[in-house]
Design a protein around this motif. Structure first.
Motif, PDB file in Angstrom:
ATOM      1  N   HIS A   1       1.697   3.853   4.153  1.00 31.43           N
ATOM      2  CA  HIS A   1       0.454   3.720   3.562  1.00 31.43           C
ATOM      3  C   HIS A   1       0.049   4.799   2.945  1.00 31.43           C
ATOM      4  N   ARG A   2      -0.404   4.788   1.553  1.00 36.93           N
ATOM      5  CA  ARG A   2      -0.729   5.802   0.711  1.00 36.93           C
ATOM      6  C   ARG A   2      -1.893   6.640   1.311  1.00 36.93           C
ATOM      7  N   ASP A   3      -2.872   5.786   2.295  1.00 36.01           N
ATOM      8  CA  ASP A   3      -4.120   6.455   2.815  1.00 36.01           C
ATOM      9  C   ASP A   3      -3.713   7.282   4.301  1.00 36.01           C
ATOM     10  N   GLN A   4      -2.351   7.181   4.601  1.00 38.39           N
ATOM     11  CA  GLN A   4      -1.875   7.747   6.065  1.00 38.39           C
ATOM     12  C   GLN A   4      -0.788   8.629   5.717  1.00 38.39           C
ATOM     13  N   ARG A   5      -0.765   9.365   4.572  1.00 36.69           N
ATOM     14  CA  ARG A   5       0.458  10.107   4.630  1.00 36.69           C
ATOM     15  C   ARG A   5       0.122  11.641   4.921  1.00 36.69           C
ATOM     16  N   GLY A   6       1.174  12.269   5.165  1.00 36.29           N
ATOM     17  CA  GLY A   6       0.875  13.554   5.844  1.00 36.29           C
ATOM     18  C   GLY A   6       0.734  13.934   7.447  1.00 36.29           C
ATOM     19  N   ARG A   7       0.825  12.750   8.068  1.00 36.15           N
ATOM     20  CA  ARG A   7       0.515  12.435   9.413  1.00 36.15           C
ATOM     21  C   ARG A   7       1.595  12.465  10.376  1.00 36.15           C
ATOM     22  N   GLY A   8       2.907  12.556   9.804  1.00 32.41           N
ATOM     23  CA  GLY A   8       4.183  12.281  10.755  1.00 32.41           C
ATOM     24  C   GLY A   8       4.531  10.915  10.698  1.00 32.41           C
ATOM     25  N   TYR A   9       3.908  10.072  10.102  1.00 28.06           N
ATOM     26  CA  TYR A   9       4.195   8.548  10.203  1.00 28.06           C
ATOM     27  C   TYR A   9       5.434   8.398   9.648  1.00 28.06           C
ATOM     28  N   GLY A  10       6.026   8.837   8.571  1.00 26.05           N
ATOM     29  CA  GLY A  10       7.063   8.741   7.832  1.00 26.05           C
ATOM     30  C   GLY A  10       8.245   8.970   8.913  1.00 26.05           C
TER      31      GLY A  10
ATOM     32  N   ALA B   1       0.734  -1.343   0.009  1.00 23.41           N
ATOM     33  CA  ALA B   1       0.054  -0.140   0.024  1.00 23.41           C
ATOM     34  C   ALA B   1       0.900   1.217  -0.012  1.00 23.41           C
ATOM     35  N   SER B   2       2.051   1.177   0.223  1.00 22.25           N
ATOM     36  CA  SER B   2       3.048   2.383   0.404  1.00 22.25           C
ATOM     37  C   SER B   2       3.669   2.657  -1.073  1.00 22.25           C
ATOM     38  N   PHE B   3       3.737   1.547  -2.082  1.00 19.90           N
ATOM     39  CA  PHE B   3       4.433   1.639  -3.503  1.00 19.90           C
ATOM     40  C   PHE B   3       3.372   1.110  -4.408  1.00 19.90           C
ATOM     41  N   ASP B   4       2.871   1.977  -5.449  1.00 16.61           N
ATOM     42  CA  ASP B   4       2.050   1.898  -6.500  1.00 16.61           C
ATOM     43  C   ASP B   4       2.360   0.599  -7.177  1.00 16.61           C
ATOM     44  N   ARG B   5       3.627   0.323  -7.582  1.00 21.44           N
ATOM     45  CA  ARG B   5       4.081  -0.918  -8.264  1.00 21.44           C
ATOM     46  C   ARG B   5       4.562  -2.197  -7.665  1.00 21.44           C
ATOM     47  N   SER B   6       4.359  -2.087  -6.209  1.00 17.82           N
ATOM     48  CA  SER B   6       4.962  -3.077  -5.329  1.00 17.82           C
ATOM     49  C   SER B   6       4.222  -4.450  -5.743  1.00 17.82           C
TER      50      SER B   6
END
Length: 291
Positions: free
Chosen positions: A224-233, A165-170
């Motif tokens: 996870h693409r649905d969880q970006r921008g929330r500091g999890y990275g 869910a983190s990489f589109d072509r994974s």
């Protein structure tokens, strides 16, 4: 003694991994790491052996290359052989002679290695820029701010799910996690997963140690693409650095395409220092059929 190019058998993978461990140093430029081989091991031991190339003289490994895809060779050289003319010319000739296929191909090689200069002279040119980043681990890493767990075989499906869910072509699967975990580099690795306040897995990372007092690497790191921008990275990056410190690593290193400005900013927000950009080398026509 002549320099010998070799594609190892499965039972010979240990020699290449051992050499890469020995060559890691905080004083050296970012280079091919045993963790890169460990991450490739997700395709299985046989595929990993088929993708590796070693160059040796008198039984000693002087250079290791990983075919990280059909047209990319990730290459590094023993510290005391970086300016070895015989080795450098042999590498150039072997890249012409079939290590890489015809067509557009790429080589990743650290700066300061003679073969890089010779490839320029032979018609190669700069290609995609990459940004390496480094965090010194002499002092404790700050709290990641999220719940972190170390993943074992029983949670491999969860780690795999978040990575996909983190990489589109994974194409990562549970079976690939299990294969990766059988590789010798995984003995000094940790797979991590971060959870949000609701208990949902939101980010993953794997860290690879090269031994006490040597730099470790983060490969891969995904949110996870649905969880970006929330500091999890930033959270999973800090947890990864802390895990490497626990493993005895002197520093944590990560390298990302410079075009991925979001990833560069995330690592910088976790305290990683940006190092000078690295450039792949490429050539349009290459291989046995090239003129």
């Amino acid at each position: 003694m002549a320099i010998v190019l070799h594609t190892p058998e499965v039972d010979g993978l240990g020699a290449a991994v051992k050499a890469l461990r020995e060559w890691q140093s905080d004083d050296a430029p970012t280079q091919l790491h045993p963790g890169d081989v460990g991450w490739f091991w997700r395709f299985g031991a046989a595929a990993t052996a088929a993708a590796l190339r070693t160059w040796s003289r008198d039984g000693r490994v002087l250079a290791v290359g990983l075919l990280d895809g059909p047209a990319l060779l990730r290459l590094t050289v023993a510290p005391d052989a970086r300016l070895d003319e015989e080795l450098a010319w042999r590498l150039v000739q072997d890249l012409k002679g079939g290590v890489l296929p015809a067509g557009k191909v790429f080589v990743e090689v650290p700066p300061g290695v003679l073969v890089r200069e010779l490839l320029f002279q032979d018609g190669w040119h700069d290609d995609e820029p990459w940004t390496p980043l480094r965090l010194d681990l002499a002092t404790p890493v700050r709290d990641p701010g999220v719940r972190i767990e170390v993943v074992g075989p029983g949670q491999a499906h969860l780690w795999s799910l978040v990575l996909r869910a983190s990489f589109d072509r994974s194409t990562f699967t549970d079976e690939r996690w299990q294969a990766m975990a059988t590789g010798s580099p995984f003995a000094d690795a940790r797979c991590l997963v971060a959870f949000d306040e609701q208990g949902d897995a939101v980010a993953v990372a794997t860290v690879w140690s090269a031994g006490t007092g040597k730099p470790g690497v983060l490969e891969p790191v995904g949110v996870h693409r649905d969880q970006r921008g929330r500091g999890y990275g930033r959270g999973i990056t800090l947890a990864a650095a802390a895990a490497l410190r626990d493993l005895g690593s002197s520093s944590a290193v990560v390298c990302t395409p410079s075009a991925n400005v979001g990833a560069v900013a995330t690592y910088a927000s976790a305290g990683f220092e940006r190092l000078p950009e690295r450039l792949d080398l490429s050539r349009g026509l290459w291989g046995p059929t090239a003129s």
